[in-house]
Structures are given as C-alpha cells and as structure tokens.
Design a protein around this motif. Sequence first.
Motif: not given
Length: 61
Positions: A44-47, A36-39, A29-32
């Motif tokens: 992902v780096d700045e470039k 979901r919040n990160i999506r 549940i915590k991982a899901d």
Amino acid sequence: MAENSKSVLLPVVAAAVFAGLGRMVLQKIKADRQARNIRTAGPVDEKTRKWISEVVRTPRE
C-alpha cells in the motif's frame, strides 16, 4: 535361491519425499504467519494509506 538384496533406493526416495513435504509445510506456515501479520492484500502506497485512514475516520450519516 538368491539372497534378497537390500535396496537402498526406496528408503532414499522416501526420505526425499518426506523432506520435500516437510519443507512445503514449513513454507506454508511461514507464509501464513507473515500474511496474518501484514493483514493487507498487497503493498500500500502512502496516498492509498491516507485515503483509507480518511474513510475510516469519516463519520457515517
């Protein structure tokens, strides 16, 4: 006849199994929720972030 001895082993094993399953469910549940919040699929780096932003903003012909 001998008296039936009350074994403590079975309830202890059952409690351990249920505790382990409960812990696994809570971790899932915590991982899901976190996913979901990160999506995103990964960090992902700045470039890459700038490239995605440009692609999304560019008008299609």
